[in-house]
Enzyme design. Structure first.
Site, PDB file in Angstrom:
ATOM      1  N   ASN A  30      -7.147  -4.257  14.784  1.00  0.00           N
ATOM      2  CA  ASN A  30      -8.717  -4.724  14.294  1.00  0.00           C
ATOM      3  C   ASN A  30      -8.518  -5.724  13.386  1.00  0.00           C
ATOM      4  O   ASN A  30      -9.880  -5.916  12.611  1.00  0.00           O
ATOM      5  CB  ASN A  30      -9.405  -3.466  13.889  1.00  0.00           C
ATOM      6  N   ASP A  54       0.993  -1.090  -0.071  1.00  0.00           N
ATOM      7  CA  ASP A  54      -0.010  -0.040   0.065  1.00  0.00           C
ATOM      8  C   ASP A  54       0.841   1.189   0.093  1.00  0.00           C
ATOM      9  O   ASP A  54       1.992   1.041   0.135  1.00  0.00           O
ATOM     10  CB  ASP A  54      -0.870   0.039   1.034  1.00  0.00           C
ATOM     11  N   GLU A  99      -9.691  -2.343   5.836  1.00  0.00           N
ATOM     12  CA  GLU A  99     -10.425  -2.287   7.057  1.00  0.00           C
ATOM     13  C   GLU A  99     -11.520  -3.141   7.191  1.00  0.00           C
ATOM     14  O   GLU A  99     -11.903  -3.787   6.255  1.00  0.00           O
ATOM     15  CB  GLU A  99     -10.762  -0.827   7.252  1.00  0.00           C
ATOM     16  N   HIS A 156      -6.963  -5.615  10.392  1.00  0.00           N
ATOM     17  CA  HIS A 156      -6.733  -5.402   8.941  1.00  0.00           C
ATOM     18  C   HIS A 156      -5.665  -5.808   8.398  1.00  0.00           C
ATOM     19  O   HIS A 156      -4.471  -5.963   9.168  1.00  0.00           O
ATOM     20  CB  HIS A 156      -6.848  -3.640   8.897  1.00  0.00           C
TER      21      HIS A 156
HETATM   22  P1  PGA Z   1       2.275  -2.291  12.826  1.00  0.00           P
HETATM   23  O1  PGA Z   1       1.337  -2.377  11.722  1.00  0.00           O
HETATM   24  O2  PGA Z   1       3.357  -3.286  12.413  1.00  0.00           O
HETATM   25  O3  PGA Z   1       2.908  -1.036  12.920  1.00  0.00           O
HETATM   26  O4  PGA Z   1       1.876  -2.718  14.151  1.00  0.00           O
HETATM   27  C1  PGA Z   1       1.020  -3.491  11.260  1.00  0.00           C
HETATM   28  C2  PGA Z   1      -0.295  -2.915  10.491  1.00  0.00           C
HETATM   29  O5  PGA Z   1      -1.140  -2.180  10.835  1.00  0.00           O
HETATM   30  O6  PGA Z   1      -0.472  -3.719   9.192  1.00  0.00           O
END
Ligand code: PGA
Length: 231
Positions: free
Chosen positions: A130, A64, A137, A132
């Site tokens: 959550n 992304d 999301e 995602h």
């Molecule tokens: P993080 O993010 O590695 O900073 O926890 C992971 C994500 O949100 O996909």
């Protein structure tokens, strides 16, 4: 569902295992790698950088990118990848969605077409609290291809710490869709820390639901999960 769950309490050992898995992929002929950003990936990239691994005949495709942020902005995902991996371990070719494209929707379509042409051998994934994956999301249909997403207020607030003010946080991003992610031959998911327990438990023990996007991986037949959590 075929999840190879590896619980490794020691973080150094966990990330060394991650490097081994990637080295094994390379040795088995993988040439197209889907990559991820986020704090979870930093120790992995650090270890890759100090390893002898050579990606110079491989291609990479990131999950992304923010829309409307200059590539040169320190918080763009291309900046993150350059700084943490590509400068030390360049690929023959690296692609991210172009967050500066004048038409984000068209750019999402271009990226999806590209992904369909190459077929990822490997995809690296983190998860959000959550559930995602990428910027998919809760509520995102599993069939969605690469698409433009509006960032939720809570995601923008969570990311505001990296910017001078909340107004600077982009409002949109382009993300590989869940269906794009599921096409990868092998997926390595890394989930570290208590904050990820709920999402990871949903993947390992829960019902498949679009309310927890990571549960889409239950339909994949080659998932490796590296975690420090007893699940
Ligand atoms: P993080 O993010 O590695 O900073 O926890 C992971 C994500 O949100 O996909």
């Amino acid at each position: 569902m075929s999840i190879n769950l590896q619980v490794i309490k020691d973080h150094d050992e966990l990330y060394s295992r991650g490097v081994e898995i990637i080295q094994h992929q390379l040795a088995s002929g993988a040439t197209t790698f889907g990559l991820a950003t986020g704090g979870t990936m930093l120790p992995l990239y650090e270890k890759l950088v100090s390893s002898t691994i050579d990606f110079s005949s491989c291609q990479s495709f990131n999950l992304d990118e923010y829309v409307g942020l200059k590539a040169s902005h320190p918080e763009s995902y291309i900046s993150f990848m350059n700084k943490n991996l590509f400068e030390a371990k360049p690929f023959a070719h690296s692609e991210l969605p172009n967050g500066e494209a004048s038409d984000a929707q068209q750019e999402a379509e271009r990226y999806e077409t590209l992904l369909k042409q190459i077929n990822l051998d490997f995809q690296l994934l983190g998860i959000g609290e959550n559930g995602h994956i990428g910027f998919n999301e809760p509520g995102t249909p599993f069939e969605a291809p690469t698409h433009v997403v509006s960032l939720t207020e809570s995601t923008r607030q969570a990311n505001a710490r990296f910017f001078d003010s909340i107004d600077e946080v982009p409002k949109e991003a382009i993300t590989m869709g869940i269906s794009s992610i599921l096409r990868a031959s092998t997926i390595l998911l890394i989930a570290v820390g208590e904050k990820k327990r709920q999402a990871l438990t949903a993947l390992i023990h829960g019902e498949q639901t679009i309310d927890v996007p990571v549960t889409a991986l239950q339909s994949h037949d080659n998932i490796i999960v590296l975690t420090d959590l007893d699940i």
